[in-house]
Design an enzyme around this catalytic site. Structure first.
Site, PDB file in Angstrom:
ATOM      1  N   HIS A 130       0.667  -1.106  -0.095  1.00  0.00           N
ATOM      2  CA  HIS A 130      -0.021  -0.072  -0.065  1.00  0.00           C
ATOM      3  C   HIS A 130       0.913   1.323   0.124  1.00  0.00           C
ATOM      4  CE1 HIS A 130      -4.136  -1.402  -0.027  1.00  0.00           C
ATOM      5  NE2 HIS A 130      -3.703  -2.436   1.216  1.00  0.00           N
ATOM      6  N   ASP A 160      -0.450   7.110  -3.361  1.00  0.00           N
ATOM      7  CA  ASP A 160      -1.614   6.591  -4.441  1.00  0.00           C
ATOM      8  C   ASP A 160      -1.658   7.758  -5.391  1.00  0.00           C
ATOM      9  OD1 ASP A 160      -1.942   4.292  -3.364  1.00  0.00           O
ATOM     10  OD2 ASP A 160      -3.782   5.054  -2.316  1.00  0.00           O
TER      11      ASP A 160
END
Length: 338
Positions: A130, A160
């Site tokens: 992540h 992200d």
């Protein structure tokens, strides 16, 4: 207002986080984006989920990609598309029969955008991860946080969205531009670990020149007392960024810091004085409320702004004037930019 990508057709294989963000940005800029959702996520006549900001601005179809008929539907979309974006782990679209080789054989002009954490190749390519992991490995997370504590993840903005979805969108647009000249498409391998490293390029320059020290001791990472966030008398916060000499001088004049009866001010470049000066500035800021500091400093060249939360920011006069936020389906959200 029509965007610069009007007429561009993009197929988006639905995912989470950075790839949908790239689809949102491309749609905001005028592209026609068709999102291919999983059947269980789409019900006929159902409204979109509340708060699905990343899903705005595009049509959606439900397709079971594990069925031959579903794969054929997507390939038919690919035939007339300018680009495709996907955010699966490496090898997934190959197993589905929607890989770059298959798609480019059908449409040689296609720009095939791939969004992963670790990239399409390398020792970690197949591993899960992540945002926090990608920015950690790139060295970027080590830069974030205060001197006396551990690194602090900036939610998932750096990996992200900044290093991931934004650079995927840029890569796709660059591929589209190249295709208009050469007639050939290509694969865009966008990896969040690469993008997170790229976002820190300036700091790598400082590091290489010997000008970047331990976390929380530098000019831009809360080391300097005149580039910092302070708590006000009413428990709110304000930000100062008075770096250049003329802005620093205006901050001193308006705040009256040098006239607080606590002696002369040290040279701002004297790093040994930064901790004590931070305490001195913190004590001064706590003498007024946030609104009082806004009345004194906002709009000046002292490089000041209040720290607003998500409920407050859309109502600020400057952001209202610029229409920085819009309301769609009852949800306040950032407007398209730039």
């Amino acid at each position: 207002m029509p965007g610069p990508l009007v007429g561009v057709r993009i197929v988006e294989l639905a995912g989470i986080g950075p790839a949908p963000f790239a689809g949102m940005v491309l749609s905001d800029l005028g592209a026609e984006v068709v999102r291919v959702d999983r059947p269980q996520q789409v019900r006929p006549g159902a409204p979109p989920p509340v708060g699905d900001v990343l899903g705005r601005g595009r049509r959606s179809i439900a397709v079971d990609l594990k069925q031959d008929a579903g794969r054929d539907v997507v390939l038919q979309l690919v035939d007339s598309a300018d680009a495709l974006i996907e955010g699966f782990r490496p090898g997934v679209t190959e197993r589905l029969g929607l890989d770059p080789t298959t798609c480019l054989a059908r449409n040689p002009r296609l720009v095939y955008g791939r969004m992963t954490g670790w990239g399409q190749e390398g020792p970690l390519a197949g591993a899960a991860g992540h945002d926090i992991n990608y920015i950690a490995l790139s060295g970027t997370l080590s830069l974030l946080g205060r001197r006396e504590g551990p690194p602090v993840p900036p939610v998932n903005l750096v990996g992200d969205f900044g290093g991931g979805g934004m650079l995927l969108a840029l890569g796709v647009v660059c591929g589209l531009w190249e295709a208009t000249r050469s007639g050939r498409g290509q694969v865009v391998d966008a990896a969040m670990v690469d993008g997170a490293a790229l976002l820190a390029a300036m700091l790598w320059g400082f590091h290489g020149a010997g000008g970047w020290g331990a976390r929380g001791t530098n000019l831009l990472d809360t080391g300097a007392w005149y580039y910092e966030v302070y708590e006000t008398a009413d428990g709110r916060y304000v930000s100062l960024g008075s770096l250049e000499p003329q802005f620093y001088a205006e901050m001193l004049e308006r705040t009256g810091l040098g006239a607080d009866g606590r002696g002369p001010l040290p040279d701002p470049g004297d790093r040994s004085s930064w901790p004590s000066m931070k305490e001195r500035m913190a004590a001064l800021v706590r003498t007024r409320t946030r609104d009082e500091w806004c009345a004194l400093l906002e709009g000046s060249d002292a490089c000041f702004a209040p720290v607003l939360d998500l409920d407050e920011a859309p109502g600020h006069p400057h952001l209202r004037a610029r229409r920085t936020f819009v309301e769609v389906a009852g949800v306040t959200q950032p407007a398209p930019a730039p």
